[in-house]
Enzyme design. Structure first.
Site, PDB file in Angstrom:
ATOM      1  N   TYR A 112      65.684  34.936  47.624  1.00 52.88           N
ATOM      2  CA  TYR A 112      66.259  36.059  46.890  1.00 52.88           C
ATOM      3  C   TYR A 112      67.208  36.846  47.790  1.00 52.88           C
ATOM      4  O   TYR A 112      68.325  37.173  47.391  1.00 52.88           O
ATOM      5  CB  TYR A 112      65.141  36.956  46.350  1.00 52.88           C
ATOM      6  CG  TYR A 112      65.620  37.979  45.345  1.00 52.88           C
ATOM      7  CD1 TYR A 112      65.863  37.618  44.024  1.00 52.88           C
ATOM      8  CD2 TYR A 112      65.817  39.298  45.712  1.00 52.88           C
ATOM      9  CE1 TYR A 112      66.290  38.546  43.089  1.00 52.88           C
ATOM     10  CE2 TYR A 112      66.244  40.242  44.789  1.00 52.88           C
ATOM     11  CZ  TYR A 112      66.481  39.857  43.484  1.00 52.88           C
ATOM     12  OH  TYR A 112      66.908  40.782  42.563  1.00 52.88           O
ATOM     13  N   SER A 130      71.234  43.791  44.596  1.00 49.84           N
ATOM     14  CA  SER A 130      70.106  44.719  44.714  1.00 49.84           C
ATOM     15  C   SER A 130      70.009  45.177  46.159  1.00 49.84           C
ATOM     16  O   SER A 130      70.779  44.735  47.019  1.00 49.84           O
ATOM     17  CB  SER A 130      68.792  44.043  44.286  1.00 49.84           C
ATOM     18  OG  SER A 130      68.335  43.164  45.292  1.00 49.84           O
TER      19      SER A 130
END
Length: 173
Positions: free
Chosen positions: A160, A147
């Protein structure tokens, strides 16, 4: 790969979100599917949606397996079973992932490890388990989902960001 009709794709995290969307899009293009997730109800719903969406347009073979991507042996067994069932595998979409919003100062080691085991090691397990089969197919591709959080750091996304930067590094190398 520009043509997926008749190819075999394996997708982790196919019980919802991006994984489900991938399954539906690939099925619409005639791709055979080996789907996995730890969410049994979610994967069953994805299978039902795929079967409903392709029902009138022809046959797309779809299988589903309960796979915990943090368990290397389970992922390896799924890769072998996929080849046994479909005769080959052409694509692995390492998509399974979780989110955790916390600064490093507020995060426990266990929480950090939990996310890394799924978001990074799950990708490593899927890549390494499927890679020999992809090479054998003569037309294999690894697709690792990252991402924008693999491009820039956000203070509340420590674990993350770490996982997505690692996935990006693995994929680029």
């Amino acid at each position: 790969m520009t043509q997926v009709r008749g190819k075999v794709a394996a997708i982790t995290g196919a019980g919802s979100g991006i994984g489900r969307g991938l399954a539906l899009e690939l099925a619409a293009k005639g791709c055979q599917l080996a789907l996995s997730d730890i969410d049994d109800a979610g994967i069953a719903e994805t299978v039902a949606l795929v079967e409903k969406s392709v029902g009138r347009r022809g046959s797309v073979k779809v299988s589903s397996t309960h796979v915990d991507v943090t368990d290397r042996e389970v992922v390896e067994a799924w890769a072998s079973a996929t080849v046994e069932e479909f005769g080959r595998v052409n694509l692995i979409f390492n998509n399974a992932g979780v989110a955790l919003a916390a600064k490093v100062s507020a995060m426990s080691y266990d929480s950090f490890r939990w996310l890394m085991d799924i978001n990074f090691w799950g990708v490593v397990h899927g890549t390494m388990a499927f890679l020999p089969h992809l090479k054998t197919s003569g037309d294999g591709h690894v697709v690792n989902i990252s991402s924008v959080f693999g491009l820039l750091g956000i203070p509340s996304q420590s674990a993350y960001n770490s996982a997505k930067f690692a996935v990006r590094g693995l994929t680029e190398s």
